[in-house]
Write an enzyme that holds these catalytic residues in place. Structure first.
Site, PDB file in Angstrom:
ATOM      1  N   GLU A 427       0.835  -1.211   0.000  1.00 56.15           N
ATOM      2  CA  GLU A 427       0.000   0.000   0.000  1.00 56.15           C
ATOM      3  C   GLU A 427       0.869   1.260   0.000  1.00 56.15           C
ATOM      4  OE1 GLU A 427      -2.850  -0.428   3.185  1.00 56.15           O
ATOM      5  OE2 GLU A 427      -3.884  -2.071   2.161  1.00 56.15           O
ATOM      6  N   GLU A 503      -3.844  -9.017  -0.239  1.00 55.63           N
ATOM      7  CA  GLU A 503      -4.448  -8.821   1.087  1.00 55.63           C
ATOM      8  C   GLU A 503      -5.952  -8.751   0.926  1.00 55.63           C
ATOM      9  OE1 GLU A 503      -2.421  -6.013   3.626  1.00 55.63           O
ATOM     10  OE2 GLU A 503      -4.335  -5.279   4.437  1.00 55.63           O
TER      11      GLU A 503
END
Length: 810
Positions: A427, A503
């Site tokens: 991220e 994820e």
């Protein structure tokens, strides 16, 4: 990671170090040219900065004597005012000093001596006899320093380590503080295999033949050309040499690479179900010495296909993985092989076959265990690049250190058969910025310069067309964090590309807590950037798999999509275990997460059984919740089951009807008016009973039950037994709301390492000889000393019948 000796260096420690009055006498194992010694024992520790802490003359009379791995933060008090914040675990950081006095034999004067640190959190500086060896800011990277020029051979030496975790917040989760991984002292001759000095690949593999290519980097510190003989053997799991190669070379330079190729007939292939391991034993013979260096080898081949997904050894399968942070619950960040092994055993038991090392290089022991136990690892490097997530995180050091850190990670880990994927970031805030067009290819280039056998990914939480990491072309696998509603149209967005769900999910549960009704989904929090003001007064979350954050999904929702499409190669669920810090959806007084399939103490939540029913061939019938409610309350009863056509539910002998899964259902439900007694579920297939499960209304707490996961442990100072503490009524039923305070006593050859109960809100210390039960359960972790003998562990509580369990250290 290449092993330094012919033994499995990380997974087991076959050698005990002798320490007398703080003088370390170096002994070794392996061939005469190389010794690798466990350097964990008898360090002096001081919490707080020390002026001149590196000076040899400094007195440590008032310092604490301990063994590493050590995490000082986990020993502290929880407070919302600790600078780590509740998101970082609400425990203290600070500065700590470690010092160790040791001797090196005079006979080693013509050898090379190194110290290896597997990980120090964070900003570590190391001195030997007052000489600074270096500084490493990254708390997760392994590193080595040479000690040779500064040692007093045959005399006393002092190693000093300053650890600075005082400037916080520097992590979005609990980091721990200290020399929290293992330390090793390595001695070699002046001609020897280099640090992380082998690279073993399998260019061609099938069931009949495997081609093995070994590239060995050999150091020559003699300042003269040296003739050597390099013998490399492939040794199978039974200890038999199945193939070998002998090469002769003249080492003219300080560092020489030698390539050997070996064929193995009828290889046994490494897989998640049968993780068969060979080892590559390299012997460098020079004059009258022989340097022996061992590298793990799992022979396997795999493929990611844009349309067909993932296959291993030619067999299509999905990667069924979880993400996990590095802490070990109440043990904190201090690595322990048995604690890691227990976690992996529990993950395997519900069918998990993959681990993402969120969001940093893992402890070497984790990869050793994944090699041995059959896990597919996504080995992740960074949580940020040049832009910050936390004020004082790695972005401050990225420009100067990212190349060295990433190279060290790949060199260390590239020989592990369990490592299948490299992740260059999680991220990353720059994923939407043009700077990613520069950085992503640079990082991928660093990885591919050292290993071209594995694909590279990054975990993208904004994987749309504006993502510059994906646009850069640096990724072999396109990693999606969440966005499960976009999976089906992935190829519309990225034609011909390969998919991995880096994820997923982020479902929220508190073990043993249930809110009605269960058939509506609560979005907690509704927005990640707004304070959460809803929820329950006690900071609990319902365990029905019906609570998720705005960015995530329930467990069932994502899995229903994943199982539909072959091209979805696999997923890594957030998370396998609850972890310290990041207590979404709440903040203080919560101090640990709610995301785990298994709670912080290692007790499964109900969703564990959904995965077990889907991901394994084990026959499953799990009904919940408990059966202690107010009379007349409508209670939703769920069942996860498999290998059966239907389930019938009974309350006090009366049938409440038969239910079966239809469509893509993963559970069935009855809404039942509560009355005390016995709830019974019976699964049937073809009219025959498959399994029966009962839940009884529990009475008042009456007694304690102790269940040790292992009654025999090794007397090595490190092995552990995990003791489950249950609060039962007089009939042996678990009391589902019991919170009795339980006191522990231990005698014999072990001590209490920590205690827990899985409660995300508890502020009781983990280093204690007591614990309240949480929803009927608590945990005590017992760690062996170094002498064989009996261990007697007793649990008592006011008004309850106590319990004792006897263990043995051998």
């Amino acid at each position: 990671m290449p092993f330094i000796t012919a033994f499995l260096r990380r997974a087991a420690k076959p050698f005990c170090v002798s320490v007398i009055v703080l003088l370390f006498t170096m002994k070794g194992f392996g061939q005469q040219g190389r010794t690798t010694v466990d350097f964990d024992k008898d360090w002096h520790f001081h919490l707080g900065d020390v002026q001149g802490g590196e000076q040899v003359s400094l007195s440590v009379a008032d310092w604490r004597l301990l063994n590493v791995p050590h995490d000082w933060s986990i020993e502290g008090k929880f407070s919302k005012d600790n600078p780590a914040t509740p998101e970082g675990g609400a425990l203290p950081g600070g500065i700590g000093w470690y010092r160790k006095i040791f001797t090196v034999p005079a006979a080693s004067k013509n050898k090379l001596v190194y110290i290896d640190f597997d990980g120090v959190y964070q900003k570590s500086a190391v001195w030997i006899n007052g000489h600074q060896l270096g500084f490493r800011p990254n708390g997760y990277i392994s590193f080595r320093y040479e000690l040779t020029p500064y040692l007093n051979f045959g005399g006393i030496n002092t190693i000093a380590v300053k650890v600075d975790n005082s400037v916080q917040p520097n992590s979005r989760w609990y980091s721990g503080s200290g020399v929290y991984r293992n330390v090793w002292l390595v001695t070699t001759d002046k001609v020897a295999v280099d640090h992380w000095g082998t690279y073993v690949i399998t260019p061609s593999v099938n069931n009949k033949l495997a081609d093995i290519k070994i590239v060995t980097t050999i150091l020559n510190r003699t300042k003269a050309s040296q003739p050597v003989t390099v013998t490399t053997a492939i040794v199978n799991g039974e200890g038999k040499t199945v193939a070998s190669s002998v090469s002769k070379a003249a080492l003219k330079d300080a560092s020489t690479r030698l390539t050997q190729e070996i064929k193995v007939n009828d290889p046994l292939l490494w897989s998640v179900d049968r993780p068969y391991l060979y080892k590559v034993v390299t012997k460098v013979s020079w004059l009258n010495t022989e340097d022996e260096y061992t590298t793990p080898l799992g022979i396997r081949y795999f493929n990611f296909d844009a349309d067909k997904g993932f296959s291993l050894n030619g067999k299509p399968m999905k990667i069924l993985g979880v993400c996990d942070h590095h802490d070990l619950g109440s043990l904190g960040a201090a690595v322990n092989t048995r604690a890691l092994e227990r976690q992996l055993e529990m993950l395997k038991s519900f069918g998990c076959n993959g681990i993402r090392t969120s969001h940093n290089p893992p402890a070497p022991e984790l990869l050793d265990l994944c090699d041995k136990m059959g896990f597919i690892v996504m080995d992740e490097a960074f949580d940020c690049w040049e832009w910050k997530k936390a004020k004082y995180d790695y972005h401050l050091y990225f420009k100067e250190w990212h190349k060295r850190d990433l190279e060290d990670q790949v060199l260390r880990d590239r020989n592990h058969p369990s490592v299948f994927i490299w992740s260059i970031g999680n991220e990353i805030p720059q994923q939407g910025d043009t700077s990613a067009l520069r950085l992503a290819p640079e990082l991928a280039g660093i990885v591919h310069s050292l290993d071209k056998t594995r694909p590279i990914t990054a975990a993208n939480d904004n994987p749309g067309k504006g993502n510059k990491i994906i646009e850069s072309g640096a990724l072999d696998l396109i990693g999606y964090n969440y966005h499960e509603f976009d999976y089906a149209t992935f190829h519309d967005r990225y034609p011909g590309k390969k998919f991995i769900a880096t994820e997923t999910t982020s479902g929220l549960e508190t073990r043993g807590h249930y809110d009605m009704p269960s058939d509506s989904v609560r979005v907690w929090p509704a927005r990640w950037d707004k304070p959460f003001t809803e929820g329950n007064p006690d900071n609990s979350v319902s365990a029905y798999d019906n609570v998720r954050p705005a960015w995530g999904s329930t467990h069932e929702a994502t899995w229903k999509i994943m199982k539909k499409y072959d091209f979805l190669s696999g997923l890594f669920i957030w998370t396998g275990f609850d972890y310290m810090g990041e207590p979404t959806p709440y903040s203080w007084p919560s101090r640990s997460s709610y995301f785990g399939i298994i709670d912080l103490a290692g007790f499964p939540k109900d969703i564990y059984y959904m995965y077990q029913s889907e991901w394994t061939n084990k026959t499953v019938l799990h009904i919940f919740p408990h059966w202690n409610w107010q009379p007349g309350k409508l209670v939703d009863v769920w069942a996860f089951y498999n290998n059966a056509d239907e389930v019938e539910l009974f309350l006090n002998g009366k049938s409440l009807g038969v239910k079966k899964k239809t469509g893509d259902d993963l559970h069935i439900m009855w809404r039942v008016k509560y009355e005390p007694g016995t709830l019974k579920a019976v699964s049937h297939k073809d009219g025959k009973v498959v399994l029966t499960r009962e839940i009884h209304t529990a009475g008042a707490p009456a007694k304690i039950e102790l269940i040790a996961d292992r009654k025999n442990i090794k007397a090595d100072g490190k092995d552990m037994s995990f003791i489950t503490v249950k609060i039962l009524d007089k009939d042996g039923n678990l009391v589902p709301n019991a919170d009795n305070l339980v006191n522990f006593k231990i005698s014999g050859e072990a001590f209490i390492a920590s205690v827990d109960n899985g409660d995300e809100v508890s502020h009781d210390p983990f280093k204690a000889d007591y614990r309240k039960a949480f929803n009927g359960l608590a945990l005590a972790i017992v760690q062996a000393k170094e002498k064989a003998g009996n261990i007697t562990f007793t649990a008592t509580s006011d008004g309850l019948k106590g319990a004792t369990v006897v263990l043995q250290a051998k």
